[in-house]
Design an enzyme around this catalytic site. Structure first.
Site, PDB file in Angstrom:
ATOM      1  CB  SER A  95     -62.385 -41.703 -10.983  1.00  5.96           C
ATOM      2  OG  SER A  95     -62.985 -43.404 -11.174  1.00  5.96           O
ATOM      3  CG  HIS A 126     -67.972 -39.067 -12.249  1.00  3.08           C
ATOM      4  ND1 HIS A 126     -67.978 -37.798 -11.143  1.00  3.08           N
ATOM      5  CD2 HIS A 126     -67.760 -39.603 -11.310  1.00  3.08           C
ATOM      6  CE1 HIS A 126     -68.022 -37.941  -9.941  1.00  3.08           C
ATOM      7  NE2 HIS A 126     -67.748 -39.655  -9.700  1.00  3.08           N
ATOM      8  CG  HIS A 149     -65.845 -35.754  -3.068  1.00  2.00           C
ATOM      9  ND1 HIS A 149     -65.306 -35.710  -2.522  1.00  2.00           N
ATOM     10  CD2 HIS A 149     -66.271 -37.235  -3.994  1.00  2.00           C
ATOM     11  CE1 HIS A 149     -64.351 -37.011  -2.969  1.00  2.00           C
ATOM     12  NE2 HIS A 149     -65.288 -37.820  -3.888  1.00  2.00           N
ATOM     13  NE  ARG A 160     -68.988 -42.513  -2.708  1.00  4.12           N
ATOM     14  CZ  ARG A 160     -68.118 -42.010  -4.071  1.00  4.12           C
ATOM     15  NH1 ARG A 160     -67.155 -41.211  -4.050  1.00  4.12           N
ATOM     16  NH2 ARG A 160     -68.991 -42.417  -5.386  1.00  4.12           N
ATOM     17  CG  ASP A 161     -69.565 -39.488  -6.246  1.00  2.00           C
ATOM     18  OD1 ASP A 161     -69.020 -38.410  -6.382  1.00  2.00           O
ATOM     19  OD2 ASP A 161     -68.924 -40.225  -6.879  1.00  2.00           O
TER      20      ASP A 161
END
EC number: 4.1.3.39
Length: 354
Positions: free
Chosen positions: A172, A203, A22, A18-19
């Site tokens: 985020s 992150h 990107h 999912r992440d």
């Protein structure tokens, strides 16, 4: 409402699919999803998140089109997993209640509903629907550095009262320093810890995602996100394989087989990486000024199109306070910077087409 039962001391949730979307420009194939889920499932990961990077419904002009639809990838993942639950991300305003129902029909058992850190109120009906569907529920309070610990805790309470079982401190931008992260963990646990677990999503833009994950556990956080090979927006997420190794060294039970997670990273994910997440000038600027991590690829495209340094675009986005969902403003920033520097150039044919 009850908290999900924990198998181990801490639950590592993997967001490679999912992440990581990107970093892969949302181009995951069915075989990549199948192989990654099989490897994670075999390594003992209990929750595997699978969707477009911006969640259900994210395949759009603004965020980038997926090669294969979310529902198809969720179906592949659910058919492949033997013990792991498949999770989906839903951002109200991008994904809809109907998208959530369809994902549940395809086998999703967990939903992570994400809002800006001060806008939990827009998620309330989605939590109610998710609980009616029998799904486990997590809440992402994104850009957690942009509000105080006390306000973040109040927003978490709104989510929990609506049916959220695991509100997250969601960094985020990879911007939280260690003491800032701990203050937020403590605030959420004080506010909702008797009613829900607390989670952390980090992150690596400032290289603190892993350190903050350890601090999170020590503070009482019991859901922690990772991604194989750190695959994710910006400089990527805390590497799942590294979290497995660190917690094993600390004698903290995760249920993960360390060697199996290392094998999954090296032999399954690494061969299909389009780009290796890295802590470079652009990523550091994101963490330094607090820019939403998924802005990176959009800023790179705009920088190439208008002849403007990517880190300057990102820095200006931070100064203007842009948040997730305002990716369309990156073009405006690039144009304004190009006008100031006198480097305005016409887009190339390939960039226009792409």
């Amino acid at each position: 409402m009850t908290r999900p039962e924990l198998r181990d001391d801490v639950r590592i949730v993997d967001t490679t699919l999912r992440d990581g979307s990107h970093a892969q420009s949302h181009q995951f194939t069915e075989s990549q999803v199948r192989d990654t889920v099989r490897a994670l499932d075999g390594a003992g990961v209990e929750v595997i998140e699978v969707t477009h990077g911006d969640g259900l419904g994210g395949s759009t002009f603004n965020y980038g089109f997926s090669r294969i639809s979310d529902l198809e990838l969720v179906q592949v993942a659910a058919d492949t997993a033997e013990q792991a639950k498949i999770a989906v991300l839903l951002v109200p305003g991008i994904g809809t209640a109907d998208d959530l129902r369809k994902a549940a029909d395809r086998g999703a058992e967990v939903v992570r509903i994400a809002t800006h850190c001060t806008e939990a109120d827009v998620s309330l009906q989605h939590f109610e629907i998710a609980r009616d569907l029998g799904m486990q529920t997590c809440g992402f309070l994104m850009m957690a550095h942009r509000t105080t610990p006390e306000e973040l805790a109040r927003q978490a309470r709104l989510m929990v009262d609506a049916g959220c079982q695991v509100p997250y401190v969601t960094d985020s931008a990879g911007a939280l320093l260690m003491h800032e992260a701990k203050d937020r963990f403590d605030a959420l646990i004080t506010e909702v810890g008797d009613d829900a677990w607390v989670g952390y999503h980090g992150h690596q833009n400032m290289s603190l995602g892993v350190a903050n994950s350890v601090i999170a556990y020590e503070a009482g956080v019991r859901y922690i996100d990772g991604s194989l090979c750190a695959l994710g927006a910006g400089a990527g997420n805390s590497p799942t394989e590294l979290l497995a190794a660190i917690f094993d060294r600390m004698n903290i039970a995760t249920g993960l087989d360390v060697m199996a997670t290392l094998d999954a990273a090296e032999t399954v994910v690494r061969p299909y990486l389009n780009r290796w997440p890295k802590i470079d000038r652009n990523a550091i600027v994101q963490g330094w000024v607090g820019v939403y991590s998924s802005f990176l690829l959009h800023a790179e495209t705009a920088g190439a199109r208008y002849g403007v340094p990517v880190h300057e675009i990102l820095r200006r986005c931070g100064e203007l306070g842009y948040v997730g969902g305002q990716e369309d403003m990156i073009i405006d920033v690039a144009i304004q910077l190009a006008k100031v520097s006198g480097t305005v150039s016409e887009p190339s044919a390939s960039l226009v087409a792409g």
